[in-house]
Design an enzyme around this catalytic site. Structure first.
Site, PDB file in Angstrom:
ATOM      1  N   ARG A 197       0.811  -1.223   0.014  1.00 29.80           N
ATOM      2  CA  ARG A 197      -0.032  -0.032  -0.099  1.00 29.80           C
ATOM      3  C   ARG A 197       0.757   1.179   0.008  1.00 29.80           C
ATOM      4  O   ARG A 197       1.841   1.444   0.786  1.00 29.80           O
ATOM      5  CB  ARG A 197      -0.891   0.046   1.248  1.00 29.80           C
ATOM      6  CG  ARG A 197      -1.733  -1.062   1.225  1.00 29.80           C
ATOM      7  CD  ARG A 197      -2.758  -1.125   2.390  1.00 29.80           C
ATOM      8  NE  ARG A 197      -3.717  -2.322   2.502  1.00 29.80           N
ATOM      9  CZ  ARG A 197      -4.636  -2.732   3.079  1.00 29.80           C
ATOM     10  NH1 ARG A 197      -4.684  -1.966   3.917  1.00 29.80           N
ATOM     11  NH2 ARG A 197      -5.551  -4.012   2.946  1.00 29.80           N
TER      12      ARG A 197
ATOM     13  N   ARG B 212       1.888   1.563  10.629  1.00 31.16           N
ATOM     14  CA  ARG B 212       1.422   1.753   9.217  1.00 31.16           C
ATOM     15  C   ARG B 212       2.548   1.640   8.267  1.00 31.16           C
ATOM     16  O   ARG B 212       3.519   2.330   8.117  1.00 31.16           O
ATOM     17  CB  ARG B 212       0.849   3.253   9.001  1.00 31.16           C
ATOM     18  CG  ARG B 212       0.292   3.726   7.768  1.00 31.16           C
ATOM     19  CD  ARG B 212      -0.462   4.919   7.735  1.00 31.16           C
ATOM     20  NE  ARG B 212      -1.365   5.055   8.812  1.00 31.16           N
ATOM     21  CZ  ARG B 212      -2.708   4.850   8.420  1.00 31.16           C
ATOM     22  NH1 ARG B 212      -2.968   4.327   7.247  1.00 31.16           N
ATOM     23  NH2 ARG B 212      -3.673   4.875   9.631  1.00 31.16           N
TER      24      ARG B 212
ATOM     25  N   GLU C 174      -6.755  -0.719  14.989  1.00 29.35           N
ATOM     26  CA  GLU C 174      -7.390  -1.714  14.008  1.00 29.35           C
ATOM     27  C   GLU C 174      -6.442  -2.839  13.424  1.00 29.35           C
ATOM     28  O   GLU C 174      -5.277  -2.484  12.874  1.00 29.35           O
ATOM     29  CB  GLU C 174      -7.788  -0.596  12.668  1.00 29.35           C
ATOM     30  CG  GLU C 174      -8.589  -1.546  11.550  1.00 29.35           C
ATOM     31  CD  GLU C 174      -8.835  -0.840  10.442  1.00 29.35           C
ATOM     32  OE1 GLU C 174      -9.168   0.209  10.536  1.00 29.35           O
ATOM     33  OE2 GLU C 174      -8.940  -1.660   9.207  1.00 29.35           O
TER      34      GLU C 174
ATOM     35  N   SER D  59     -10.508  -6.201   9.574  1.00 28.54           N
ATOM     36  CA  SER D  59     -11.774  -5.542   8.681  1.00 28.54           C
ATOM     37  C   SER D  59     -12.487  -6.413   7.834  1.00 28.54           C
ATOM     38  O   SER D  59     -11.995  -7.037   7.218  1.00 28.54           O
ATOM     39  CB  SER D  59     -11.092  -4.476   7.782  1.00 28.54           C
ATOM     40  OG  SER D  59     -12.093  -3.749   7.235  1.00 28.54           O
TER      41      SER D  59
ATOM     42  N   ARG E 165       1.584  -5.655  11.917  1.00 27.33           N
ATOM     43  CA  ARG E 165       0.808  -4.823  12.554  1.00 27.33           C
ATOM     44  C   ARG E 165       0.340  -5.667  13.830  1.00 27.33           C
ATOM     45  O   ARG E 165       0.347  -5.224  14.951  1.00 27.33           O
ATOM     46  CB  ARG E 165      -0.329  -4.357  12.025  1.00 27.33           C
ATOM     47  CG  ARG E 165      -1.382  -3.047  12.851  1.00 27.33           C
ATOM     48  CD  ARG E 165      -2.413  -2.691  12.230  1.00 27.33           C
ATOM     49  NE  ARG E 165      -2.112  -1.584  11.259  1.00 27.33           N
ATOM     50  CZ  ARG E 165      -2.883  -0.910  10.567  1.00 27.33           C
ATOM     51  NH1 ARG E 165      -4.329  -0.960  10.911  1.00 27.33           N
ATOM     52  NH2 ARG E 165      -2.685   0.021  10.031  1.00 27.33           N
TER      53      ARG E 165
END
Length: 429
Positions: free
Chosen positions: A261, A276, A350, A353, A392
Site C-alpha cells: 500500500r 502503518r 485496527e 476488517s 501490525r
RNA sequence: GGAGAGGUGGCAGAGUGGCCGAUUGCGCCGCCUUGCUAAGGCGGUGUACCAGAAAUGGUACCGGGGGUUCGAAUCCCCCCCUCUCCGCCA
C-alpha cells in the site's frame, strides 16, 4: 456495481446511501446515470425498429434481380446513414452510463451506524481485560530495537520510509502468527490459496478498488499490472467470469500473501513503528456464496468470529466496532472492524476488517452461479475478513505480553509454532 | 524474446459472407414408458436490454475494440488470453 434496474427504482435510497458514506460526488453519479438511462431508453425503441427494418430488408437482397438490387441498395444506404447518427449517440451513452454506474457506491445496510469518520464507529462488544502493568510498559519499537529484532533505519535507507526489517525471534513470531492463522482457517474448512500479487486492472475494478483507489496502489505501468493491497483482490476474482453450480457453493478460501500500500496522504500519521507500513503479510478469509442476504449476514458473523477466536487464543484484548457510513468503503454494504489493544497507543488499533458486499463485487466480476433444478443465473454474494495482518498484529503481541526486563512471553497457542518456547528475547532493560 | 495454432452457449464441439442466436453431443428441466438404485421415447433448455398487465414481440451479444459490406461468428486491422515448438532463465 449496482443493478441498473435497482438504481432506477430506488434512486433516493441509492443517493442517500452515497451520502451516508459521505461521498457527495458519488451521489451525483446516481442522477447522471439515471439521466443517461432515460435518454437511452427513449431512443432504443426507435433504433431497434430501424435495425430490425434494415436487417429484414437486407435479407430480401439475395432474392432480387440485379436491376432491382440497384435501387434497393440506394434505399438501404439512406436508412443506414440515418441510423448511424443514432448509433453513435447510443455508443456514447452506454459508455458514459457504464462509467457512472461503476461510480455508484454499494448501499450501506440498515445496521450501518451514521457517522462522518472512524471516530464515530460504534462499539459492538469489548472482550478481554486490559493488563495492569506493574511497570512502565514500552512500545513495540523500543522492545524490538533493544532486542535487535527491528531495524527501521536500514530499512528506510534501502527502501524509503514506512519500511522495516524483522530479525531473529520477531521474524519467527511474525511467521508463527501467520501460520497459526492459516491453520485455524484450514481446520474450519477454508481452502488455502497462494494467489498472484500482481493483478490486472480488471481485478482491481472488479473488487471495487478502482476507480478511486489508484493513489493507494503500486503500479507496474510497463506491464499494466498492480501490486495487490490485499489478497481479497485475486481471491475474490478467482471465479470471475464463471458460471458456478449452486451445489459448489459456498466457496471458502484463506489466502496468505504479501500486501502493498502506498499510504498516500498519510504523511505524519502513525509514523513510528510497525503500525502503518508499505508492505506486510496478511492472511485473509474470503467467502463466495449464493445470493441470500440472511446467509451473507450469517457468514459475516462467522468470519468475525474466526478472527476473534484467534485473538482470544493470543490473550489479546480487543473490541469489535460497527463501521459507520463515513468510514465505509465504496463497495461495502456493511463492515465490522476489530481493534486490538495497543498499550503504546493507549487505545485500540485496527487489526481486522470484515466486509460484506452482497452482489456488488460479483456484478463487477461477472461472478455467477446457476440455481439448482435448472433455475436462473444469479450473481454471487461475497465477503472477506482479515485473519491476521503482520507485522501490525506484532504490536499488541509484543506490547501486551512484554515483561519488565524486555523479554516477551509467548501465548500458549503460538508456542508450538516457536519450537515450544514460552519466552522470546533476553533481558535487555 | 522468436515461430505457429487457437479463443463459439453450463461443458464438449460444428460452423468461412445472407437459409446462423448459431448443427450436434453431454449436462439440466418437464412429460411419457418401464417394476427398480438403470435404460428408452418426446419436448424444452443462453445472457442482457427495450416495449408490453401478460402472452409475446424487438434489439444486441460467437475473447475485447475498430474497420470493410446493404448484410459478418465467418473477411481486414489492433489488443488480450490459452496451447505447442525454439531461445533465455529462477
Amino acid at each position: 456495481m449496482l443493478d441498473l434496474k435497482f438504481v432506477r427504482e430506488n434512486p433516493d435510497a441509492v443517493r442517500a446511501g452515497a451520502l451516508k458514506k459521505r461521498l457527495p460526488d458519488r451521489a451525483a453519479a446516481v442522477d447522471k446515470a439515471l439521466a443517461l438511462d432515460t435518454e437511452l431508453r427513449a431512443m432504443m425503441p426507435k433504433l431497434d425498429g430501424m435495425r430490425s427494418d434494415l436487417k429484414n430488408s437486407g435479407k430480401e437482397m439475395g432474392k432480387l434481380t440485379p436491376e432491382q438490387r440497384e435501387a434497393f441498395l440506394g434505399k438501404q444506404k439512406e436508412k443506414k446513414a440515418e441510423m448511424q447518427a443514432l448509433e453513435e449517440r447510443e455508443k456514447q451513452l452506454r459508455a458514459e452510463l457504464e462509467q457512472q454506474l461503476g461510480l455508484i457506491p454499494n448501499v450501506p445496510d440498515g445496521d450501518v451506524p451514521d457517522g462522518k469518520d472512524d471516530s464515530e464507529n460504534v462499539e459492538v462488544r469489548r472482550i478481554g481485560t486490559v493488563r495492569e502493568f506493574g511497570f512502565a510498559p514500552r512500545a513495540h519499537y523500543d522492545i524490538g530495537e533493544a532486542q535487535g529484532w527491528l531495524d527501521f533505519t536500514k530499512a528506510s535507507a534501502m527502501a524509503g520510509s514506512r519500511n522495516y526489517i524483522l530479525f531473529g525471534d520477531l521474524a519467527l513470531l511474525h511467521d508463527a502468527v501467520l501460520r497459526y492463522a492459516v491453520d485455524l482457517l484450514v481446520a474450519r474448512g477454508f481452502t488455502p490459496i497462494d494467489p498472484p500479487l500482481l493483478v490486472r486492472d480488471a481485478a482491481m475494478f472488479g473488487t471495487g478498488f478502482f476507480p478511486g483507489g489508484e493513489e493507494q496502489t503500486y503500479r507496474c505501468e510497463k506491464d499494466g499490472l498492480n501490486l495487490i493491497g490485499t489478497s481479497e483482490v485475486p481471491v475474490t476474482s478467482l471465479h470471475g467470469g464463471e458460471m458456478m453450480a449452486e451445489a459448489d457453493l459456498p466457496k471458502k478460501y484463506v489466502a496468505r500473501s504479501a500486501c502493498f500500500r502506498r499510504e498516500a496522504g498519510t504523511y505524519g500519521k502513525d509514523t513510528r513503528g510497525l503500525y502503518r507500513v508499505h508492505q506486510f503479510q496478511k492472511v485473509e478469509q474470503v467467502i463466495v456464496d449464493v445470493a441470500d442476504k440472511a446467509r451473507s449476514i450469517q457468514h459475516h458473523h462467522e468470519i468475525v468470529k474466526n478472527a476473534e477466536d484467534m485473538l482470544q487464543a493470543f490473550d489479546l484484548p480487543y473490541r469489535v466496532v460497527a463501521v459507520c457510513g463515513g468510514d465505509l468503503g465504496v463497495p461495502q454494504a456493511m463492515k465490522y472492524d476489530i481493534e486490538t489493544w495497543m498499550p503504546s497507543r493507549n487505545g485500540y488499533g485496527e487489526t481486522h476488517s470484515a466486509s460484506r458486499f452482497y452482489d456488488y463485487q460479483a456484478r463487477r466480476l461477472d461472478l455467477r452461479y446457476r440455481q439448482k433444478d435448472g433455475g436462473k443465473a444469479m450473481y454471487c454474494h461475497t465477503l472477506n475478513n482479515t485473519v491476521a495482518a503482520s507485522p501490525r498484529i506484532l504490536i499488541p503481541l509484543l506490547e501486551n505480553h512484554q515483561q519488565q526486563d524486555g523479554t516477551v512471553s509467548v501465548p500458549k497457542a503460538l508456542q508450538a509454532y516457536l519450537g515450544g518456547r514460552a519466552v522470546l528475547g533476553k533481558p535487555v532493560f
